[in-house]
Design a protein around this motif. Structure first.
Motif, PDB file in Angstrom:
ATOM      1  N   LEU A 251       0.835  -1.201   0.000  1.00 16.47           N
ATOM      2  CA  LEU A 251       0.000   0.000   0.000  1.00 16.47           C
ATOM      3  C   LEU A 251       0.868   1.249   0.000  1.00 16.47           C
ATOM      4  O   LEU A 251       2.021   1.211   0.439  1.00 16.47           O
ATOM      5  CB  LEU A 251      -0.923   0.038   1.231  1.00 16.47           C
ATOM      6  CG  LEU A 251      -0.281   0.248   2.595  1.00 16.47           C
ATOM      7  CD1 LEU A 251      -1.251   0.870   3.549  1.00 16.47           C
ATOM      8  CD2 LEU A 251       0.234  -1.081   3.146  1.00 16.47           C
ATOM      9  N   GLN A 252       0.295   2.326  -0.545  1.00 21.96           N
ATOM     10  CA  GLN A 252       0.940   3.638  -0.418  1.00 21.96           C
ATOM     11  C   GLN A 252      -0.020   4.584   0.290  1.00 21.96           C
ATOM     12  O   GLN A 252       0.076   4.788   1.487  1.00 21.96           O
ATOM     13  CB  GLN A 252       1.343   4.177  -1.788  1.00 21.96           C
ATOM     14  CG  GLN A 252       2.602   3.472  -2.312  1.00 21.96           C
ATOM     15  CD  GLN A 252       3.124   4.131  -3.573  1.00 21.96           C
ATOM     16  OE1 GLN A 252       3.119   5.346  -3.709  1.00 21.96           O
ATOM     17  NE2 GLN A 252       3.579   3.315  -4.508  1.00 21.96           N
ATOM     18  N   CYS A 253      -1.005   5.129  -0.421  1.00 19.41           N
ATOM     19  CA  CYS A 253      -1.913   6.067   0.252  1.00 19.41           C
ATOM     20  C   CYS A 253      -2.896   5.331   1.148  1.00 19.41           C
ATOM     21  O   CYS A 253      -3.437   5.905   2.083  1.00 19.41           O
ATOM     22  CB  CYS A 253      -2.654   6.929  -0.760  1.00 19.41           C
ATOM     23  SG  CYS A 253      -4.050   6.098  -1.555  1.00 19.41           S
ATOM     24  N   GLY A 254      -3.174   4.059   0.843  1.00 17.05           N
ATOM     25  CA  GLY A 254      -4.038   3.259   1.702  1.00 17.05           C
ATOM     26  C   GLY A 254      -5.520   3.370   1.408  1.00 17.05           C
ATOM     27  O   GLY A 254      -6.331   2.758   2.089  1.00 17.05           O
ATOM     28  N   PHE A 255      -5.872   4.138   0.396  1.00 12.28           N
ATOM     29  CA  PHE A 255      -7.307   4.318   0.123  1.00 12.28           C
ATOM     30  C   PHE A 255      -7.981   3.002  -0.256  1.00 12.28           C
ATOM     31  O   PHE A 255      -9.066   2.684   0.209  1.00 12.28           O
ATOM     32  CB  PHE A 255      -7.522   5.364  -0.988  1.00 12.28           C
ATOM     33  CG  PHE A 255      -8.969   5.742  -1.115  1.00 12.28           C
ATOM     34  CD1 PHE A 255      -9.515   6.708  -0.288  1.00 12.28           C
ATOM     35  CD2 PHE A 255      -9.796   5.097  -2.017  1.00 12.28           C
ATOM     36  CE1 PHE A 255     -10.861   7.031  -0.360  1.00 12.28           C
ATOM     37  CE2 PHE A 255     -11.147   5.406  -2.091  1.00 12.28           C
ATOM     38  CZ  PHE A 255     -11.688   6.378  -1.268  1.00 12.28           C
ATOM     39  N   CYS A 256      -7.304   2.229  -1.081  1.00  9.79           N
ATOM     40  CA  CYS A 256      -7.883   0.987  -1.593  1.00  9.79           C
ATOM     41  C   CYS A 256      -7.702  -0.181  -0.630  1.00  9.79           C
ATOM     42  O   CYS A 256      -8.318  -1.228  -0.785  1.00  9.79           O
ATOM     43  CB  CYS A 256      -7.203   0.634  -2.921  1.00  9.79           C
ATOM     44  SG  CYS A 256      -5.446   0.251  -2.691  1.00  9.79           S
ATOM     45  N   THR A 257      -6.787  -0.018   0.342  1.00 13.73           N
ATOM     46  CA  THR A 257      -6.269  -1.151   1.112  1.00 13.73           C
ATOM     47  C   THR A 257      -7.320  -1.934   1.908  1.00 13.73           C
ATOM     48  O   THR A 257      -7.308  -3.172   1.876  1.00 13.73           O
ATOM     49  CB  THR A 257      -5.131  -0.679   2.043  1.00 13.73           C
ATOM     50  OG1 THR A 257      -4.288   0.196   1.296  1.00 13.73           O
ATOM     51  CG2 THR A 257      -4.329  -1.845   2.564  1.00 13.73           C
TER      52      THR A 257
ATOM     53  N   CYS B 170      -6.245  -0.043  -7.564  1.00 22.16           N
ATOM     54  CA  CYS B 170      -5.295   0.711  -6.750  1.00 22.16           C
ATOM     55  C   CYS B 170      -4.620   1.717  -7.657  1.00 22.16           C
ATOM     56  O   CYS B 170      -4.104   1.344  -8.706  1.00 22.16           O
ATOM     57  CB  CYS B 170      -4.252  -0.212  -6.123  1.00 22.16           C
ATOM     58  SG  CYS B 170      -2.966   0.724  -5.276  1.00 22.16           S
ATOM     59  N   ARG B 171      -4.619   2.975  -7.250  1.00 22.71           N
ATOM     60  CA  ARG B 171      -4.072   4.022  -8.118  1.00 22.71           C
ATOM     61  C   ARG B 171      -2.605   4.323  -7.821  1.00 22.71           C
ATOM     62  O   ARG B 171      -2.003   5.117  -8.507  1.00 22.71           O
ATOM     63  CB  ARG B 171      -4.889   5.321  -7.969  1.00 22.71           C
ATOM     64  CG  ARG B 171      -6.263   5.251  -8.584  1.00 22.71           C
ATOM     65  CD  ARG B 171      -6.245   5.380 -10.081  1.00 22.71           C
ATOM     66  NE  ARG B 171      -5.961   4.116 -10.735  1.00 22.71           N
ATOM     67  CZ  ARG B 171      -6.482   3.725 -11.874  1.00 22.71           C
ATOM     68  NH1 ARG B 171      -7.329   4.485 -12.513  1.00 22.71           N
ATOM     69  NH2 ARG B 171      -6.162   2.576 -12.419  1.00 22.71           N
ATOM     70  N   CYS B 172      -2.015   3.749  -6.756  1.00 21.08           N
ATOM     71  CA  CYS B 172      -0.628   4.132  -6.498  1.00 21.08           C
ATOM     72  C   CYS B 172       0.381   2.995  -6.400  1.00 21.08           C
ATOM     73  O   CYS B 172       1.509   3.158  -6.839  1.00 21.08           O
ATOM     74  CB  CYS B 172      -0.456   5.000  -5.258  1.00 21.08           C
ATOM     75  SG  CYS B 172      -1.795   5.265  -4.160  1.00 21.08           S
ATOM     76  N   THR B 173       0.038   1.889  -5.812  1.00 19.28           N
ATOM     77  CA  THR B 173       1.082   0.957  -5.383  1.00 19.28           C
ATOM     78  C   THR B 173       1.697   0.158  -6.529  1.00 19.28           C
ATOM     79  O   THR B 173       2.884  -0.137  -6.519  1.00 19.28           O
ATOM     80  CB  THR B 173       0.487  -0.025  -4.349  1.00 19.28           C
ATOM     81  OG1 THR B 173      -0.108   0.730  -3.322  1.00 19.28           O
ATOM     82  CG2 THR B 173       1.539  -0.916  -3.779  1.00 19.28           C
TER      83      THR B 173
HETATM   84  S1  FES Z   1      -2.584   2.519  -2.112  1.00 24.58           S
HETATM   85 FE1  FES Z   1      -3.372   4.347  -2.971  1.00 24.58          FE
HETATM   86  S2  FES Z   1      -4.995   3.614  -4.175  1.00 24.58           S
HETATM   87 FE2  FES Z   1      -4.051   1.820  -3.547  1.00 24.58          FE
END
Ligand code: FES
Ligand SMILES: Cc1cc2nc3c(=O)[nH]c(=O)nc-3n(C[C@@H](O)[C@H](O)[C@H](O)COP(=O)(O)OP(=O)(O)OC[C@H]3O[C@@H](n4cnc5c(N)ncnc54)[C@H](O)[C@@H]3O)c2cc1C
Ligand code: FES
Lengths: 151, 291
Positions: A92-98, A129-132
Motif C-alpha cells: 500500500l501507499q496512500c491506503g485508500f484501496c487497502t 489501486c491508483r498508487c502501489t
Molecule cells: S494505495 Fe493508494 S490507491 Fe491503492
C-alpha cells in the motif's frame, strides 16, 4: 446486524447504502467509498463470509447479517497476518484501496489456504489501486498465505 | 451519488410480493442482488416508489443438476453456481460463462435471476440462455407460467415478464454428447461488460463433419442475437478454419446496426463479432473432438 462481532440495531432510511451506514451511523470509517457504483472495490466488506460491495448494497439488505470490516481484522494491537504482509511487502501507499483489498484477500484465504495464482489475480482483479502497482500487492498475498500457514 | 427516496418491502412469500407489485404497478421494482439496480439508483437513473426485496422469500435459492438440466432458483448468487462442483462437472459452458460476469465480489451478491431479468444485451447469462434454449419460470398475479428463451428477450433491458411478474427459476439444458462449446468476449478491462462476445456450440458426426451448430452473439444488438444463417452455413461442413471464417463473416454481416457508444463504434463491434465467431467455433470444434 452484527459487525465485527458486535450487535447493532438501528432504524435506517431504505435508501441508505450499507457503506454510509457503516461509516456515518456506526462510525466505522475504515471502509472507504470510491466510485459508488460497484467497480473500484474500496468499499468491500465481508457479508455472511463473502466479500461484497457495500456501496451498492442497501443497509436494509444487511438486516440480520454478519459483517466484518477492516476494523475487525486485527486482534487488539496485534495485526492480522494479512495486514502484516501488506506492511512488509509495501502492498500500500496512500491506503485508500487497502481495506477493500484486505477484505477480499481475507475471504479468499478463508476459503482456501493454498490459493492458485489464478485465484489470487481473480480476487485482486475486483479492486483498483491508483498508487502501489499490483505486483507488491500480489507478493503481499503470497506472504500472507505463508504467515497463515505457519501461524 | 445517493439514491432518491423510496419505500422498501421485504415480503416473505411470492403471493405477498406479487400483491405488492400489483398494488404499485409501474412504480415498484423488484430487488434481488442489487448489482445493477442499486448503481442505477445511486446515479438516479431509476426512481421507483418502492423496492420489493426478494431476499426473505423461501425456496428461491437452489441449484439442481442432473444429466439433462441445470436448474437454478432466481435468487441463487452467481458465485454459488460458479463454485458448484456439480455445475462445473455437468455444465462447463455455464461455469465458464459465469466467470466472465463482473468480479467475484459482484458475483457474491448478484443473482442468476437478476441478470436474466435485467437483460443487458452485453450480459453473458442471457446469451447463454438463448444459446442453450433455456426455460424461464415466472409467477404473477395470474399464476405461474414458463417462457422459452427465444421468446424472453424483447429489446434493450426488456423481457417478456410483466411488471407484476417475478422470475422464480431458470432451466439450462446441458450439452449433448460430442458437442464442444466456447464462450469468449472482448472487454475493455477484465470484469467489464463485453464490447462483443460469442457463445458457440458445435456437434461433430462420427465422420468429423459438423452436424449441429449454435451461435449467439452478445453486446452487438438490443438483445442477445442468434446467428441462424451462419449456423446454417456450418452444418454438413468440415470443421476447419475456412468454414469458421465464412460463418464469422456471415454472422457479422447479418447484424443490424450494432451500438456505437464511448467504448466502441458499430463498425468495431461488427468486426469484433466476425473475429470472435471464428475463434469461438475453432475452440468449440476442438472441444468436440476431445469429447
Ligand atoms: S494505495 Fe493508494 S490507491 Fe491503492
Ligand atoms: C462493476 C460491475 C460490472 C459488471 N459486469 C457485468 C458483466 O460483465 N456481465 C454481466 O452480465 N453483468 C455484469 N454486471 C451486472 C451483474 O453483476 C448483476 O448481477 C446483474 O446484472 C443483475 O443481477 P442482480 O441480482 O444484482 O439484480 P438487481 O440489480 O437486483 O436487479 C436487476 C433488474 O432485474 C429486476 N429483477 C431482479 N430479479 C428479478 C426477478 N427475480 N424477477 C423479476 N425481475 C427481477 C430488477 O427489478 C432490476 O430491474 C456488473 C455489475 C457491476 C457493478
Ligand atoms: S465504492 Fe464501492 S466499489 Fe467503488
Amino acid at each position: 446486524m452484527t459487525v465485527n462481532g458486535e450487535r447493532h440495531e438501528a432504524d435506517v432510511e431504505p435508501r441508505t447504502t450499507l457503506v454510509d451506514f457503516l461509516r456515518g451511523t456506526l462510525g466505522l470509517t475504515g471502509t472507504h467509498v470510491g466510485c459508488e457504483h460497484g467497480v473500484c472495490g474500496a468499499c468491500t466488506v465481508l457479508w455472511n463470509g463473502k466479500a461484497v460491495r457495500s456501496c451498492i448494497m442497501l443497509a436494509v439488505q444487511a438486516d440480520g447479517a454478519e459483517l466484518k470490516t477492516v476494523e475487525g481484522l486485527a486482534d487488539g494491537p496485534t495485526l492480522h497476518p494479512i495486514q502484516r504482509a501488506f506492511l512488509e511487502k509495501h502492498g500500500l501507499q496512500c491506503g485508500f484501496c487497502t481495506p477493500g483489498f484486505m477484505i477480499s484477500v481475507y475471504e479468499l484465504l478463508s476459503r482456501t489456504s493454498t490459493p492458485t495464482d489464478e485465484e489470487i489475480t481473480d480476487t485482486l482483479g475486483g479492486h483498483i489501486c491508483r498508487c502501489t502497482g499490483y505486483q507488491s500487492i500480489v507478493e503481499a498475498v503470497h506472504v500472507a498465505v505463508e504467515k497463515m500457514r505457519t501461524k | 451519488m445517493k439514491p432518491p427516496v423510496f419505500d422498501y418491502a421485504a415480503p416473505v412469500s411470492l403471493a405477498e410480493a406479487t400483491d405488492l407489485l400489483v398494488r404499485h404497478e409501474g412504480d415498484a421494482k423488484v430487488l434481488s442482488g442489487g448489482q445493477s439496480l442499486v448503481p442505477l439508483l445511486n446515479m438516479r437513473l431509476a426512481r421507483p416508489a418502492i423496492l420489493v426485496d426478494l431476499a426473505r422469500i423461501p425456496d428461491l435459492d437452489w441449484v439442481r443438476a442432473d444429466d439433462e438440466t441445470v436448474a437454478i432458483g432466481a435468487m441463487t448468487r452467481q458465485r454459488t453456481v460458479e463454485l458448484s462442483r456439480e455445475v462445473q462437472a455437468r455444465h462447463p459452458l455455464l461455469h465458464a460463462g459465469l466467470q466472465l460476469i463482473a468480479h467475484p465480489q459482484n458475483r457474491n451478491q448478484g443473482t442468476v435471476g437478476g441478470s436474466l431479468a435485467h437483460a443487458d444485451p452485453a450480459a453473458e447469462l442471457p446469451a447463454l440462455a438463448l444459446a442453450l434454449d433455456a426455460t424461464f419460470d415466472a409467477v404473477g398475479p395470474g399464476g405461474a407460467r414458463s417462457v422459452a428463451a427465444a421468446d424472453f428477450f424483447l429489446t434493450y433491458l426488456t423481457t417478456a415478464l410483466a411488471p407484476t411478474e417475478i422470475l422464480t427459476a431458470v432451466r439450462f439444458p446441458t450439452l449433448a454428447r460430442r458437442t464442444g462449446w466456447s464462450i469468449i468476449e472482448v472487454a475493455r478491462r477484465h470484469g467489464d461488460f463485453a464490447l462483443a462476445g460469442v457463445v458457440a456450440s458445435v456437434g461433430l458426426a462420427t465422420d468429423g463433419a459438423i452436424d449441429r451448430a449454435r451461435l449467439v452473439l452478445f453486446g452487438v444488438g438490443a438483445t442477445p442475437v442468434r446467428a441462424a444463417a451462419a449456423e446454417g452455413l456450418l452444418v454438413g461442413q468440415r470443421a476447419e478454419a475456412a468454414v469458421f471464417a465464412r460463418a464469422g463473416a456471415r454472422a457479422a454481416g447479418d447484424l443490424e446496426e450494432p451500438l456505437t457508444d464511448v467504448h466502441a463504434s458499430a463498425d468495431y463491434r461488427r468486426d469484433l463479432a466476425r473475429v470472435l465467431v471464428g475463434r469461438a467455433l475453432a475452440e468449440a470444434a476442438a472441444r468436440a473432438r476431445a469429447a
